[in-house]
Motif scaffolding. Structure first.
Motif, short mmCIF file in Angstrom:
data_model
loop_
_atom_site.label_atom_id
_atom_site.label_comp_id
_atom_site.label_asym_id
_atom_site.label_seq_id
_atom_site.Cartn_x
_atom_site.Cartn_y
_atom_site.Cartn_z
N VAL A 169 0.95 -1.04 0.20
CA VAL A 169 0.46 -0.02 0.25
C VAL A 169 0.61 1.22 -0.14
O VAL A 169 1.66 1.69 1.07
CB VAL A 169 -0.99 -0.24 1.36
CG1 VAL A 169 -1.81 1.28 1.04
CG2 VAL A 169 -2.10 -1.04 0.61
N LYS A 175 -1.78 5.33 4.35
CA LYS A 175 -1.01 4.06 4.16
C LYS A 175 -1.02 2.78 5.18
O LYS A 175 -1.36 2.27 5.16
CB LYS A 175 0.81 3.84 3.81
CG LYS A 175 0.30 4.39 2.32
CD LYS A 175 2.03 4.86 1.56
CE LYS A 175 2.82 5.62 2.88
NZ LYS A 175 2.50 7.32 2.86
N SER A 176 -0.75 3.17 6.44
CA SER A 176 -0.52 2.51 6.97
C SER A 176 -1.95 1.95 7.97
O SER A 176 -2.33 0.49 8.41
CB SER A 176 0.33 2.80 8.99
OG SER A 176 1.10 4.17 7.99
N GLY A 207 -3.41 -0.52 5.38
CA GLY A 207 -2.57 -1.53 4.85
C GLY A 207 -2.63 -2.76 5.99
O GLY A 207 -3.30 -3.87 6.29
N ASP A 256 4.83 -1.85 8.29
CA ASP A 256 5.38 -0.03 7.96
C ASP A 256 6.53 -0.39 7.93
O ASP A 256 7.19 -0.26 8.56
CB ASP A 256 4.45 0.17 9.58
CG ASP A 256 4.10 1.75 8.18
OD1 ASP A 256 4.82 2.34 8.11
OD2 ASP A 256 3.30 2.29 9.23
N ALA A 261 3.10 -1.24 4.39
CA ALA A 261 3.01 -0.36 3.82
C ALA A 261 3.84 0.81 3.64
O ALA A 261 4.88 0.98 4.63
CB ALA A 261 2.17 0.98 4.88
N CYS A 262 4.68 1.27 2.41
CA CYS A 262 5.55 2.12 2.24
C CYS A 262 5.55 3.33 1.23
O CYS A 262 4.46 2.16 0.18
CB CYS A 262 6.96 0.34 1.17
SG CYS A 262 7.31 1.45 0.80
#
Length: 160
Positions: A5, A13-14, A17, A30, A77-78
């Motif tokens: 994500v 994202k976090s 995700g 994460d 998540a990146c």
């Protein structure tokens, strides 16, 4: 399967995700948790990371992707802002890595960042992230204007 994500800071994202991982029964990670302390300190002081700062971090994540794959898959998540970063993340595996790009307008992102607490990344770095971002052409693109439930529903519909 590995799902990444991605998007700029503040896109969710976090949160997305983590929820996606729960729905898929996968582990969630994460990428921020894997930054070396030098990167965190640099960002916390308002300085954007450059490619040299990111390279070892991305290489570590690429190695982790192999481990996560062997353990049944994961959601990561990146930010994965550039195509070269995404290519590096996928460089250690022969399996398909699916990217989910959370896209939003600058005003929405800025609003989210200014209301966020306890994160090392200041909202002042949003412009540098937007300038670095190369929107992916081979990713599921999801608007952050939707509710969290709608975002997760769209992702699940499109990946199944």
């Amino acid at each position: 399967m590995i799902y990444i994500v991605m998007g700029v800071s503040g896109c969710g994202k976090s949160t997305v995700g983590s929820l996606l991982a729960d729905k898929l029964g996968l582990s969630f990670f994460d990428a921020d948790d894997f930054h070396p302390v030098e990167n965190v300190n640099k960002m916390a002081s308002g300085q954007p990371l450059d490619d040299n700062d990111r390279a070892p971090w991305l290489s570590l994540l690429a190695d982790k992707i192999v481990q996560w794959e062997q353990n049944g898959g994961a959601v990561l998540a990146c930010s994965a802002l550039k195509q070269t970063y995404r290519d590096l993340l996928c460089s250690t595996t022969n399996q398909v890595v699916s990217f989910i790009y959370l896209h939003g307008e600058k005003s929405v992102l800025h609003s989210r960042l200014t209301s966020r607490e306890s994160h090392f990344m200041p909202d002042s770095l949003l412009d540098s992230q937007l300038q670095t971002l190369e929107a992916p052409t081979e990713a599921l693109t999801v608007s952050i204007d939707n509710t969290l439930e709608q975002i997760i529903s769209q992702i699940l519909k499109d990946i199944n």
